[in-house]
Design an enzyme around this catalytic site. Sequence first.
Site, PDB file in Angstrom:
ATOM      1  N   ASP A   1      -9.591  -3.986  -5.435  1.00  0.00           N
ATOM      2  CA  ASP A   1      -9.157  -3.206  -4.267  1.00  0.00           C
ATOM      3  C   ASP A   1      -9.632  -1.661  -4.438  1.00  0.00           C
ATOM      4  OD1 ASP A   1      -7.282  -1.840  -2.672  1.00  0.00           O
ATOM      5  OD2 ASP A   1      -5.743  -2.763  -3.098  1.00  0.00           O
TER       6      ASP A   1
ATOM      7  N   SER B   1       0.810  -1.137  -0.014  1.00  0.00           N
ATOM      8  CA  SER B   1       0.040  -0.107  -0.101  1.00  0.00           C
ATOM      9  C   SER B   1       1.041   1.290   0.088  1.00  0.00           C
ATOM     10  CB  SER B   1      -0.748  -0.139   1.147  1.00  0.00           C
ATOM     11  OG  SER B   1      -1.972   0.789   1.222  1.00  0.00           O
TER      12      SER B   1
ATOM     13  N   HIS C   1      -7.950  -5.046  -1.439  1.00  0.00           N
ATOM     14  CA  HIS C   1      -6.727  -4.813  -0.733  1.00  0.00           C
ATOM     15  C   HIS C   1      -6.184  -5.655   0.355  1.00  0.00           C
ATOM     16  CE1 HIS C   1      -4.129  -1.258  -0.114  1.00  0.00           C
ATOM     17  NE2 HIS C   1      -4.151  -1.064   1.160  1.00  0.00           N
TER      18      HIS C   1
END
Length: 706
Positions: free
Chosen positions: A643, A558, A678
């Site tokens: 995501d 991320s 995610h």
Amino acid sequence: MSVLMTSCAQEKSRTPYEWPSIAAPIAAVKPHVRALHGDTVIDNYYWLNDYFKKGPDTAAVIQYLEAENAYTDAMMKDTEPLQAKLFEEMKGRVKEQDESVPYFKNGYYYYTRTEEGKQYYKFCRKKESLDAPEEVLLDVDALAEGHSYYSVRGFNVSPDNKLLAYGVDTVSRRQYTIHIKKLETGELMADAIPGTTGGSVWANDNQTLFYTKNNPATLLTEKIMRHTLGNGVEGDATVYHELDNTNYIGVSKAKSGRFIYIYSGGTLSSETRYLDADKPMEAFRVFQPRMKDVLYSVTALSDRFLIVTNRDAKNFKLMECPLDETGVAHWKEMIPHREDVLLEDVDEFKDFLVISERKNGLVQLAVRNLMDGSEHYLDFGEAAYTAYPATNPEYNTSTLRYAYTSLTTPASTYDYDMLLREKTLKKQQEVVGGYNVEDYTTERLYATADDGTKVPISLVYKKGFRKDGSAPLLLYGYGSYGATMDPSFSSARLSLLDRGFVFAIAHIRGGQEMGRQWYEDGKMMKKKNTFTDFIACGQYLVAEKYTAPEHLYAQGGSAGGLLMGAVINMAPQLWHGVIAQVPFVDVVNTMLDETIPLTTNEYDEWGNPNDREAYFYMKSYSPYEHVEAKAYPNMLVTTGLHDSQVQYFEPAKWVAKLRATKTDNNVLLLKTEMDYGHGGASGRFDYLKEIALVYAFLCALEGITD
């Protein structure tokens, strides 16, 4: 395929992995012009956004992602036996039939339990005694059948113990539908509430439910809604609408049950509203109107409110005020600001406060007796660790439940008697097959950054490690949002340590390990400190012979994926391999697109590129903007098609540009999970498959097949 050595201890005899000679996918070039602030940029891979945008190239996007997946599978084909072995090894350490430590709330003991061979769990309770019959409130194993992804969150039992509200996401886009179950009959009510964060709060009438509603396009938390059981969702009342699209909002309840709170906050300022939980139809009152560059959070005691705030206090301080006079003019200092201690949170009990602090990068828990004013700290006895208050829903108790772990100590749950100052270990994570803490060593080191700042590093390795530069080392980093990356135990990581790897965490600026200033020195116009800190940590570990560049690996996900992209542009020769998971690498383009989920919430973290100065600073480090014709490390990049936080197209565009531009023959792999988002897989074992892929990739680069 060459025969590879099977142990990192046989360093001198290792044979490098021979990657198959397979042509990599080449993404089509379709120039797109970005012109802003007098700057013109050609983006050849902008078309890869089209699955998200539902544009004309949607089908071509899927074809490209599937081609990349097929390429990754083919390149990793000969590691499949090792991947299978790693998966079974890691899965084998997990106790399949297990139970969480029960916590007591409102007359019931609540817990979750897992069964052998099942991916999910059961949410259960027992009335008044652990010897009472079990009630299975929610069988998530059964509910998840037929779903490739299934996430449940926000378990919320009504004050009369008769209703359960919970949120379900089956897409992995963090859009939850709240369901309500009658616990006496098992009947699911018709009140299904879509488009929420999953969490909810009951009013004390057992009929009114408050929840946070998302914008379906941007996923911004925009409204707090009030739902009355039995009424249609379309008639739910909006009790708060946040007009500032840089703020996150949420609703919660005081531990005492007396108040319901609405919190609205961004990076720089916040505001709280509150309501008597017995009077859900009344309007929420503003606790203190938002103030420029001031954050505050509220905790209710029986006779006053407590306020944690950074008003005139960089590292925060604790204030108090009467229940009926909540404005800042009535705030009085309870714990002053300290230059060397970050005050993170307070946990309230009828007669005690538990104060979470951070000093020298480590958590401290202070217990204050509200009856006599005495205070003491818990002693954890290790050089590097993680500790925090766990589930403590009861207000009238003298027992604190806290969690503890370190790089060598499995996750542990303690009950601490705040009166007698005695702790009881309730449970420690069992590592099936055996685990001896004495076989592993952990250290705390300090690297020196470019500007002289000392940056902490936590690391762990198996005994027998030789500090001669021959060992492989995986350096993990994040460094954003003030998130602290405290050292914790991982049974899966043992598979890496047992193969001779060192694992290290770089506690770089942008996190908050060393106080609020540590965070502020790693965001906005100081963001590059995050990257140079990480590079300095890698260089230090090489200089001290913990590893060497040909054995040094980096990992981040991320915002940590942004870190990976930046450091391979800035110091590509330092790393032999990089793992970039769901990486935020197209900073400028993403922050310019307000239709992308979470963009506007992030302006105070990265800056708003519509501002000229912010635009050019972002552009100066954005990984996608700085891919050059030079040699890059071996790389494995992972993402999820659904995501909601870092859209799939950022890593896809980045990999496409790297393939077309880099000058080396090092391997570059992109793996897209077509069913996940995610956080990856939702089952308790499926996520281990991605870890097995990552570990097999690292082992291949080290010449390890077993």
